[in-house]
Write a protein that holds these residues in place. Sequence first.
Motif, mmCIF file in Angstrom:
data_model
loop_
_atom_site.group_PDB
_atom_site.id
_atom_site.type_symbol
_atom_site.label_atom_id
_atom_site.label_comp_id
_atom_site.label_asym_id
_atom_site.label_seq_id
_atom_site.Cartn_x
_atom_site.Cartn_y
_atom_site.Cartn_z
ATOM 1 N N ILE A 89 -2.917 17.180 -17.622
ATOM 2 C CA ILE A 89 -2.643 16.791 -16.241
ATOM 3 C C ILE A 89 -3.744 15.868 -15.722
ATOM 4 N N ARG A 90 -4.987 16.169 -16.031
ATOM 5 C CA ARG A 90 -6.100 15.309 -15.593
ATOM 6 C C ARG A 90 -5.946 13.893 -16.161
ATOM 7 N N GLY A 91 -5.561 13.807 -17.423
ATOM 8 C CA GLY A 91 -5.381 12.497 -18.042
ATOM 9 C C GLY A 91 -4.272 11.698 -17.382
ATOM 10 N N LEU A 92 -3.169 12.355 -17.067
ATOM 11 C CA LEU A 92 -2.042 11.669 -16.434
ATOM 12 C C LEU A 92 -2.367 11.283 -14.996
ATOM 13 N N GLU A 158 5.074 5.653 -12.314
ATOM 14 C CA GLU A 158 5.554 6.142 -11.019
ATOM 15 C C GLU A 158 6.714 5.276 -10.532
ATOM 16 N N TYR A 159 6.594 3.966 -10.707
ATOM 17 C CA TYR A 159 7.661 3.051 -10.294
ATOM 18 C C TYR A 159 8.957 3.372 -11.031
ATOM 19 N N ARG A 160 8.881 3.588 -12.330
ATOM 20 C CA ARG A 160 10.096 3.841 -13.108
ATOM 21 C C ARG A 160 10.735 5.180 -12.729
ATOM 22 N N VAL A 161 9.894 6.192 -12.486
ATOM 23 C CA VAL A 161 10.424 7.482 -12.058
ATOM 24 C C VAL A 161 11.148 7.333 -10.721
ATOM 25 N N LEU A 162 10.502 6.674 -9.756
ATOM 26 C CA LEU A 162 11.107 6.546 -8.439
ATOM 27 C C LEU A 162 12.351 5.658 -8.482
ATOM 28 N N GLU A 163 12.336 4.601 -9.265
ATOM 29 C CA GLU A 163 13.519 3.746 -9.371
ATOM 30 C C GLU A 163 14.710 4.554 -9.868
ATOM 31 N N PHE A 164 14.494 5.373 -10.903
ATOM 32 C CA PHE A 164 15.595 6.184 -11.429
ATOM 33 C C PHE A 164 16.097 7.156 -10.360
ATOM 34 N N HIS A 197 3.918 13.598 -12.366
ATOM 35 C CA HIS A 197 4.319 12.327 -11.751
ATOM 36 C C HIS A 197 5.049 12.544 -10.427
ATOM 37 N N ILE A 198 5.838 13.600 -10.336
ATOM 38 C CA ILE A 198 6.505 13.907 -9.073
ATOM 39 C C ILE A 198 5.462 14.242 -8.007
ATOM 40 N N GLY A 199 4.446 15.012 -8.382
ATOM 41 C CA GLY A 199 3.390 15.350 -7.439
ATOM 42 C C GLY A 199 2.660 14.125 -6.933
ATOM 43 N N ARG A 200 2.384 13.167 -7.832
ATOM 44 C CA ARG A 200 1.704 11.934 -7.421
ATOM 45 C C ARG A 200 2.588 11.115 -6.491
ATOM 46 N N LEU A 201 3.888 11.060 -6.796
ATOM 47 C CA LEU A 201 4.804 10.316 -5.931
ATOM 48 C C LEU A 201 4.875 10.934 -4.539
ATOM 49 N N ARG A 202 4.940 12.258 -4.471
ATOM 50 C CA ARG A 202 5.005 12.915 -3.164
ATOM 51 C C ARG A 202 3.790 12.554 -2.309
ATOM 52 N N GLU A 209 2.043 16.231 6.601
ATOM 53 C CA GLU A 209 2.793 17.242 7.367
ATOM 54 C C GLU A 209 4.304 16.995 7.405
ATOM 55 N N ALA A 210 4.788 15.895 6.851
ATOM 56 C CA ALA A 210 6.231 15.611 6.867
ATOM 57 C C ALA A 210 6.908 16.316 5.690
ATOM 58 N N PRO A 211 8.182 16.718 5.843
ATOM 59 C CA PRO A 211 8.915 17.293 4.709
ATOM 60 C C PRO A 211 9.001 16.268 3.575
ATOM 61 N N SER A 212 8.900 16.747 2.354
ATOM 62 C CA SER A 212 8.933 15.828 1.222
ATOM 63 C C SER A 212 10.328 15.238 1.030
ATOM 64 N N LEU A 213 10.364 13.952 0.698
ATOM 65 C CA LEU A 213 11.638 13.307 0.381
ATOM 66 C C LEU A 213 12.179 13.782 -0.958
ATOM 67 N N ILE A 214 11.291 14.253 -1.832
ATOM 68 C CA ILE A 214 11.699 14.765 -3.142
ATOM 69 C C ILE A 214 11.662 16.284 -3.102
ATOM 70 N N GLN A 215 12.829 16.906 -3.193
ATOM 71 C CA GLN A 215 12.926 18.355 -3.145
ATOM 72 C C GLN A 215 13.098 18.924 -4.558
ATOM 73 N N THR A 216 12.452 20.046 -4.792
ATOM 74 C CA THR A 216 12.599 20.738 -6.075
ATOM 75 C C THR A 216 13.837 21.622 -6.057
#
Length: 227
Positions: A89-92, A158-164, A197-202, A209-216
């Motif tokens: 995780i540290r490396g990523l 991150e760009y590729r994850v969010l684009e998908f 990567h999801i955590g970094r995008l969030r 304090e805003a609700p996350s746009l990406i929900q688990t």
Amino acid sequence: MTRVLTIEDDAITAGEIAGELRTRGFSVDWVDNGRDGMARAMSDEYDVITLDRMLPGVDGLTIVSTMRSVAVYTPVLMLSALGDVDERIRGLRAGGDDYVTKPFNLAEMSARLEVLLRRQQAPAVQKEATLRAGPLELDLIARKLKRGNEEIVLLPTEYRVLEFMMRHAGRTITRTMLFEAVWGYHFDPGSKLIDVHIGRLRKKIDPPEAPSLIQTVRSFGYVLSEN
């Protein structure tokens, strides 16, 4: 010819990596310490980099995080004997695009590099110029993300994850779907790679304090809000 920079202090490991990649038609330069590796990596002259985590002089995490901080986005495959989840995780999080634990299979290492290269070099083939999901607007030509009037800087993965996710906004996406779409090979659903990567995008796309746009979606995957 594809140029690979191998930053590795162990001569035997470096020789094995270089030998494998040269048989596949790559040009390989080898550096055996972090200080010289940093200078080569920052030159932005390479198509992809294999980077040892533990190096004399400057460690691998410092090299990749420094690259990303000055907008050098050469894909980086991190190699390390430190194989526990926290170290991966540290490396990523530092900016690595993929992580392989030593000892590793040379053919798999080569395949992972080829995936990174395909994702980096593939031309954008899409009809849309812009994707929108809720407050997010992704310019597919300039490869820029905005939330409202604010531009958000994304690393290549991150760009590729969010684009998908934006292409499938409002639909639940499994971790396996994300991994195969973004990294291009089969994925063990137990891996933490997607979660990192999801955590970094969030952190980047959600205001404090805003609700996350990406929900688990528990035990299944994620869904990006389309509203």
